[in-house]
Design a protein around this motif. Structure first.
Motif, PDB file in Angstrom:
ATOM      1  N   MET A   1      43.096  34.754   6.813  1.00 52.96           N
ATOM      2  CA  MET A   1      43.772  34.969   5.552  1.00 52.96           C
ATOM      3  C   MET A   1      44.104  33.606   4.937  1.00 52.96           C
ATOM      4  O   MET A   1      44.648  32.740   5.599  1.00 52.96           O
ATOM      5  N   LYS A   2      43.774  33.452   3.660  1.00 50.81           N
ATOM      6  CA  LYS A   2      43.991  32.184   2.967  1.00 50.81           C
ATOM      7  C   LYS A   2      45.423  32.092   2.466  1.00 50.81           C
ATOM      8  O   LYS A   2      46.037  33.087   2.109  1.00 50.81           O
ATOM      9  N   LYS A   3      45.923  30.873   2.445  1.00 50.43           N
ATOM     10  CA  LYS A   3      47.253  30.615   1.913  1.00 50.43           C
ATOM     11  C   LYS A   3      47.204  30.652   0.385  1.00 50.43           C
ATOM     12  O   LYS A   3      46.290  30.109  -0.228  1.00 50.43           O
ATOM     13  N   ILE A   4      48.221  31.294  -0.215  1.00 50.79           N
ATOM     14  CA  ILE A   4      48.271  31.422  -1.675  1.00 50.79           C
ATOM     15  C   ILE A   4      48.711  30.082  -2.270  1.00 50.79           C
ATOM     16  O   ILE A   4      49.741  29.540  -1.901  1.00 50.79           O
ATOM     17  N   LYS A   5      47.907  29.561  -3.226  1.00 44.45           N
ATOM     18  CA  LYS A   5      48.241  28.289  -3.853  1.00 44.45           C
ATOM     19  C   LYS A   5      48.647  28.455  -5.313  1.00 44.45           C
ATOM     20  O   LYS A   5      49.292  27.593  -5.876  1.00 44.45           O
ATOM     21  N   ASP A   6      48.296  29.572  -5.919  1.00 40.78           N
ATOM     22  CA  ASP A   6      48.621  29.818  -7.319  1.00 40.78           C
ATOM     23  C   ASP A   6      50.103  30.195  -7.432  1.00 40.78           C
ATOM     24  O   ASP A   6      50.574  31.115  -6.775  1.00 40.78           O
ATOM     25  N   GLU A   7      50.831  29.479  -8.291  1.00 37.89           N
ATOM     26  CA  GLU A   7      52.279  29.706  -8.444  1.00 37.89           C
ATOM     27  C   GLU A   7      52.583  31.102  -8.977  1.00 37.89           C
ATOM     28  O   GLU A   7      53.573  31.716  -8.601  1.00 37.89           O
ATOM     29  N   ARG A   8      51.749  31.616  -9.873  1.00 33.16           N
ATOM     30  CA  ARG A   8      51.976  32.959 -10.427  1.00 33.16           C
ATOM     31  C   ARG A   8      51.874  34.011  -9.330  1.00 33.16           C
ATOM     32  O   ARG A   8      52.661  34.955  -9.286  1.00 33.16           O
ATOM     33  N   LEU A   9      50.912  33.850  -8.438  1.00 34.32           N
ATOM     34  CA  LEU A   9      50.752  34.809  -7.344  1.00 34.32           C
ATOM     35  C   LEU A   9      51.896  34.705  -6.338  1.00 34.32           C
ATOM     36  O   LEU A   9      52.336  35.707  -5.789  1.00 34.32           O
ATOM     37  N   LYS A  10      52.379  33.487  -6.114  1.00 33.63           N
ATOM     38  CA  LYS A  10      53.530  33.322  -5.223  1.00 33.63           C
ATOM     39  C   LYS A  10      54.757  34.030  -5.792  1.00 33.63           C
ATOM     40  O   LYS A  10      55.480  34.714  -5.071  1.00 33.63           O
ATOM     41  N   LEU A  11      54.988  33.857  -7.091  1.00 35.75           N
ATOM     42  CA  LEU A  11      56.128  34.504  -7.741  1.00 35.75           C
ATOM     43  C   LEU A  11      55.990  36.025  -7.698  1.00 35.75           C
ATOM     44  O   LEU A  11      56.960  36.732  -7.412  1.00 35.75           O
ATOM     45  N   LYS A  12      54.798  36.526  -7.947  1.00 35.76           N
ATOM     46  CA  LYS A  12      54.564  37.974  -7.895  1.00 35.76           C
ATOM     47  C   LYS A  12      54.787  38.499  -6.471  1.00 35.76           C
ATOM     48  O   LYS A  12      55.377  39.569  -6.280  1.00 35.76           O
ATOM     49  N   ASN A  13      54.349  37.748  -5.487  1.00 31.43           N
ATOM     50  CA  ASN A  13      54.550  38.139  -4.091  1.00 31.43           C
ATOM     51  C   ASN A  13      56.042  38.188  -3.750  1.00 31.43           C
ATOM     52  O   ASN A  13      56.509  39.112  -3.081  1.00 31.43           O
ATOM     53  N   LEU A  14      56.815  37.207  -4.233  1.00 30.75           N
ATOM     54  CA  LEU A  14      58.259  37.205  -3.997  1.00 30.75           C
ATOM     55  C   LEU A  14      58.944  38.392  -4.676  1.00 30.75           C
ATOM     56  O   LEU A  14      59.863  38.988  -4.129  1.00 30.75           O
ATOM     57  N   LYS A  15      58.474  38.738  -5.885  1.00 26.74           N
ATOM     58  CA  LYS A  15      59.028  39.903  -6.575  1.00 26.74           C
ATOM     59  C   LYS A  15      58.716  41.187  -5.811  1.00 26.74           C
ATOM     60  O   LYS A  15      59.546  42.083  -5.727  1.00 26.74           O
ATOM     61  N   ASN A  16      57.507  41.279  -5.246  1.00 29.55           N
ATOM     62  CA  ASN A  16      57.147  42.442  -4.449  1.00 29.55           C
ATOM     63  C   ASN A  16      58.033  42.557  -3.204  1.00 29.55           C
ATOM     64  O   ASN A  16      58.471  43.651  -2.843  1.00 29.55           O
ATOM     65  N   ILE A  17      58.296  41.430  -2.582  1.00 27.98           N
ATOM     66  CA  ILE A  17      59.152  41.427  -1.400  1.00 27.98           C
ATOM     67  C   ILE A  17      60.560  41.868  -1.778  1.00 27.98           C
ATOM     68  O   ILE A  17      61.219  42.616  -1.045  1.00 27.98           O
ATOM     69  N   ARG A  18      61.040  41.452  -2.933  1.00 26.19           N
ATOM     70  CA  ARG A  18      62.370  41.852  -3.396  1.00 26.19           C
ATOM     71  C   ARG A  18      62.445  43.364  -3.606  1.00 26.19           C
ATOM     72  O   ARG A  18      63.412  44.006  -3.218  1.00 26.19           O
ATOM     73  N   VAL A  19      61.402  43.944  -4.199  1.00 28.39           N
ATOM     74  CA  VAL A  19      61.369  45.392  -4.416  1.00 28.39           C
ATOM     75  C   VAL A  19      61.341  46.118  -3.078  1.00 28.39           C
ATOM     76  O   VAL A  19      62.064  47.113  -2.873  1.00 28.39           O
ATOM     77  N   LEU A  20      60.542  45.630  -2.140  1.00 23.42           N
ATOM     78  CA  LEU A  20      60.487  46.248  -0.817  1.00 23.42           C
ATOM     79  C   LEU A  20      61.839  46.176  -0.111  1.00 23.42           C
ATOM     80  O   LEU A  20      62.262  47.136   0.539  1.00 23.42           O
ATOM     81  N   PHE A  21      62.519  45.054  -0.244  1.00 20.08           N
ATOM     82  CA  PHE A  21      63.838  44.901   0.368  1.00 20.08           C
ATOM     83  C   PHE A  21      64.832  45.888  -0.230  1.00 20.08           C
ATOM     84  O   PHE A  21      65.630  46.498   0.489  1.00 20.08           O
ATOM     85  N   MET A  22      64.776  46.076  -1.555  1.00 21.39           N
ATOM     86  CA  MET A  22      65.685  47.030  -2.199  1.00 21.39           C
ATOM     87  C   MET A  22      65.399  48.460  -1.731  1.00 21.39           C
ATOM     88  O   MET A  22      66.324  49.218  -1.449  1.00 21.39           O
ATOM     89  N   ILE A  23      64.121  48.834  -1.635  1.00 25.80           N
ATOM     90  CA  ILE A  23      63.758  50.178  -1.170  1.00 25.80           C
ATOM     91  C   ILE A  23      64.215  50.381   0.269  1.00 25.80           C
ATOM     92  O   ILE A  23      64.770  51.421   0.628  1.00 25.80           O
ATOM     93  N   GLN A  24      64.023  49.369   1.107  1.00 25.07           N
ATOM     94  CA  GLN A  24      64.452  49.455   2.500  1.00 25.07           C
ATOM     95  C   GLN A  24      65.964  49.598   2.590  1.00 25.07           C
ATOM     96  O   GLN A  24      66.477  50.414   3.358  1.00 25.07           O
ATOM     97  N   THR A  25      66.696  48.834   1.806  1.00 30.95           N
ATOM     98  CA  THR A  25      68.156  48.910   1.823  1.00 30.95           C
ATOM     99  C   THR A  25      68.640  50.277   1.346  1.00 30.95           C
ATOM    100  O   THR A  25      69.562  50.852   1.922  1.00 30.95           O
ATOM    101  N   ILE A  26      68.021  50.806   0.303  1.00 28.33           N
ATOM    102  CA  ILE A  26      68.391  52.136  -0.179  1.00 28.33           C
ATOM    103  C   ILE A  26      68.119  53.183   0.897  1.00 28.33           C
ATOM    104  O   ILE A  26      68.924  54.100   1.110  1.00 28.33           O
ATOM    105  N   GLY A  27      67.003  53.050   1.599  1.00 27.09           N
ATOM    106  CA  GLY A  27      66.684  53.976   2.694  1.00 27.09           C
ATOM    107  C   GLY A  27      67.711  53.907   3.809  1.00 27.09           C
ATOM    108  O   GLY A  27      68.173  54.939   4.328  1.00 27.09           O
ATOM    109  N   ILE A  28      68.086  52.687   4.202  1.00 21.84           N
ATOM    110  CA  ILE A  28      69.090  52.515   5.259  1.00 21.84           C
ATOM    111  C   ILE A  28      70.426  53.100   4.813  1.00 21.84           C
ATOM    112  O   ILE A  28      71.100  53.801   5.575  1.00 21.84           O
ATOM    113  N   LEU A  29      70.827  52.821   3.565  1.00 22.04           N
ATOM    114  CA  LEU A  29      72.083  53.375   3.050  1.00 22.04           C
ATOM    115  C   LEU A  29      72.031  54.905   2.989  1.00 22.04           C
ATOM    116  O   LEU A  29      73.032  55.577   3.248  1.00 22.04           O
TER     117      LEU A  29
END
Length: 139
Positions: A1-29
């Motif tokens: 797997m290649k490391k992401i070098k494009d800043e836009r893709l890194k930001l999108k990946n971080l936003k996806n992780i944030r959404v996943l974290f929120m869904i996980q937290t809502i599930g736990i709650l």
């Protein structure tokens, strides 16, 4: 797997992780809320998800402190902030310790123990913020 070098893709990946974290937290709650309704407070806190939720909340708070300190624009004295935090923490610890030992049949040692625990729980984040501010001032 290649490391992401494009800043836009890194930001999108971080936003996806944030959404996943929120869904996980809502599930736990949701699961903890169900346990609270069906088994009561003791049943909810006996669930291992309670420990995961508490640890996640603590780590999230410490990571947010790190970002908040980096975002501060004013030149605050780290020593002054630590001193104020310690005075407030000592005051709150003493008041809670005294109030918790006022009940009938409750030994004074319980008040001292509760006050000490409150002090330690307040001192650690205060000292962490002090260290972050000190490191930021040095850089």
């Amino acid at each position: 797997m290649k490391k992401i070098k494009d800043e836009r893709l890194k930001l999108k990946n971080l936003k996806n992780i944030r959404v996943l974290f929120m869904i996980q937290t809502i599930g736990i709650l949701g699961i903890l809320g169900y346990d609270l309704v069906t088994k009561g407070l003791d049943g909810m806190t006996d669930n291992p998800l309670w420990n995961v939720f508490i640890i996640t909340a603590i780590v999230s708070a410490y990571l947010s402190m790190n970002i908040s300190i980096d975002h501060e624009t004013s030149e605050k004295s780290p020593e002054k902030g630590l001193a104020i935090s310690l005075v407030v923490t000592v005051f709150i610890s003493i008041v809670i310790g005294i109030l918790s030992s006022l009940g009938e049949g409750i030994p004074a040692m319980n008040g001292i123990l509760i006050g000490g625990i409150i002090f330690i729980c307040g001192f650690i984040p205060s000292f962490y913020v002090y260290r972050l501010r000190k490191k930021t001032m040095d850089n």
